[in-house]
Design an enzyme around this catalytic site. Structure first.
Site, short mmCIF file in Angstrom:
data_model
loop_
_atom_site.label_atom_id
_atom_site.label_comp_id
_atom_site.label_asym_id
_atom_site.label_seq_id
_atom_site.Cartn_x
_atom_site.Cartn_y
_atom_site.Cartn_z
N HIS A 259 6.73 1.16 -5.79
CA HIS A 259 5.64 2.04 -6.25
C HIS A 259 4.28 1.41 -5.95
O HIS A 259 3.40 2.06 -5.35
CB HIS A 259 5.79 2.28 -7.76
N GLU A 260 4.10 0.16 -6.34
CA GLU A 260 2.81 -0.49 -6.11
C GLU A 260 2.56 -0.75 -4.63
O GLU A 260 1.40 -0.76 -4.19
CB GLU A 260 2.72 -1.79 -6.91
N HIS A 263 0.76 2.19 -3.29
CA HIS A 263 -0.69 2.07 -3.52
C HIS A 263 -1.30 1.06 -2.56
O HIS A 263 -2.35 1.30 -1.95
CB HIS A 263 -0.95 1.60 -4.95
#
Length: 494
Positions: A259-260, A263
């Protein structure tokens, strides 16, 4: 005159952007390696730097440069930079400098208090400073709204042009289909087991590093650290991410990392010419979340990719925690009413967001008192998820967002899911053989498509525009809900 004003404005803005990166690095340090006893001093440091940044962002010289550029014939990139600076100047000149500094000071202190309260399940320890944060953000929202809706003014810091009414209407449409899908799944009487075994921290972090590399994260310009609540920080040449480890649940670490990385890759892949300009970061949190959520879910939780991941788990731990790759895929996507938003399955995740959206709107409007927040949270969770919250760290203390003043941020998670659903539909049309590549752990076709269609543009286009340009249609919730129906109908034999 025009070119001189533009050059001076952009040179000035470059220094402001650099100082903002320094502020972000202080925040990263606070949540990763800062000594616990430094919290009070760090709050003063953050307040001091915010004072400098606010003064720069409201300098009357900016207004003079913008006036000189009014009506100028600018190329699209320059016009976009000026658009962002104009918006920032209009916003920041509405907020008194002492209020901006006090928000930085109190939220820095509140983050540390939240972490302590969370570790001790002590809501009472956190509520007084939360009340201060809410009061300050109300003041800021009122200044920004200029007579309009306070919550909408805060929401626009994260998703320009969005309104609570529009998001609430979308959530209402989504909620009906999500609840119906959940009821069908839970009524299917097809239990799915989670993983079994113990997964040591060193092995999880090795896998975490591997997953980051396979999704294209550039370690020459980034790093992974541990934090209480995973996050990403920075842009351009210095983009850092964090994860967390639970030795009984490796998915917590692996999917937080993926997930990160979504980003982080967005920030790393923005056109290098945009570094230290208003275009050098993600255009909105909704678009940012579209990248993290499509990396994590449509790609990372796909049957093809989890088959490859199962093999990597077995190489590192001597077992994959499940009987075979099919059981592993089912475990990755197991639908259950868990407490923790960041660990929620795709069916329940948006229900978590809808709950937070309603609660924070009530807090900001004054309809919900801070002292009543825990009871309101627990009642709503029981209604929505059919379970009683067992402890505060699994309930109202689980998220860092309110402690650092991010009111209006939560709805962008679901907006990001909606954008991700649209992007996934377009991606699959562009790469019909994608699963064959994902089955080898090769995400390059998917991440390359996202890089070229979304990430490289940074802040060049408005949020909904960048998604529409990538997908060829105006974004809405339909593709996401269709994807969820199809995926979980197959998983649970519905």
């Amino acid at each position: 005159m025009t070119q001189g004003a533009l050059a001076d404005l952009l040179a000035y803005q470059s220094v402001t952007e650099a100082l903002a990166q320094v502020s972000g690095r202080l925040g990263w340090d606070q949540e990763t390696v800062m000594p616990r006893g430094a919290a009070h001093q760090r709050a003063e440091e953050m307040a001091a730097l915010e004072g400098v940044l606010h003064a720069r962002r409201t300098d009357p010289q900016i207004g003079e440069w913008l006036a000189a550029l009014d009506g100028a014939d600018l190329d699209p990139v320059a016009a976009a930079k000026v658009r962002h600076i104009t918006r920032s100047y209009a916003r920041n000149t509405k907020v008194p400098g002492d209020l901006a500094a006090e928000i930085a000071r109190v939220t820095s202190r509140a983050q540390g208090i939240w972490a302590e309260a969370r570790s001790n399940d002590d809501v009472a320890h956190f509520l007084p400073v939360l009340g201060q944060v809410i009061d300050l953000r109300r003041q800021e929202g009122a200044a920004l709204a200029d007579g309009g809706d306070t919550y909408d003014a805060l929401l626009n810091d994260y998703e320009q042009g969005a309104t609570a009414a529009e998001i609430g209407a979308m959530f209402g449409r989504m909620r009906e289909r999500l609840v119906r899908l959940r009821e069908r799944i839970l009524g299917a009487n097809k239990p799915v087991a989670g993983l079994s075994g113990t997964f040591d921290e060193a092995g999880q972090l090795r896998l975490s590093h591997m997953m980051a590399e396979h999704f294209g994260y550039d370690f020459r310009h980034g790093r992974i650290d541990k934090a209480v609540h995973p996050f990403s920080s920075g842009s351009g040449a210095d983009v850092r991410i964090t994860t967390r480890v639970d030795e009984g649940d490796p998915f917590n670490c692996l999917y937080s990392t993926i997930h990160e990385v979504g980003h982080g890759c967005y920030e790393q892949n923005i056109h290098p010419d945009y570094a230290l300009t208003p275009l050098g970061g993600g255009v909105s949190m909704g678009v940012h979340e579209s990248q993290s959520r499509i990396y994590e879910n449509q790609l990372g939780r796909s049957r093809a990719f989890t088959g490859w991941m199962f093999d990597q788990m077995a190489r590192v731990f001597g077992h994959g925690g499940a009987a075979d790759a099919d059981a592993f895929y089912a475990a990755v996507n197991r639908v259950h009413s868990g407490y923790i938003r960041t660990e929620a399955d795709e069916v329940h995740y948006n229900l978590h967001i809808m709950m937070r959206f309603d609660l924070e709107r009530a807090l900001m409007s004054g309809d919900l008192a801070v002292d009543d927040l825990e009871a309101a949270w627990n009642d709503r969770f029981h209604t929505d998820f059919g379970a009683k919250v067992d402890r505060a760290s699994n309930g109202v203390l689980q998220d860092v967002h309110w402690s650092v003043g991010l009111f209006g941020y939560f709805p962008t998670y679901t907006l990001g899911n909606v954008y991700a659903g649209c992007l996934h539909q377009a991606l699959r049309a562009a790469h019909p053989d994608l699963d064959a590549q994902l089955a080898k752990g090769d995400t390059s076709a998917a991440t390359g498509w996202l890089r070229e269609n979304v990430q490289v543009h940074g802040g060049l286009y408005e949020p909904a525009e960048i998604i529409k340009r990538a997908c060829g249609f105006t974004p809405d919730e339909g593709p996401l809900l269709d994807y969820l129906d199809h995926k979980f109908a197959a998983l649970y034999d519905l």
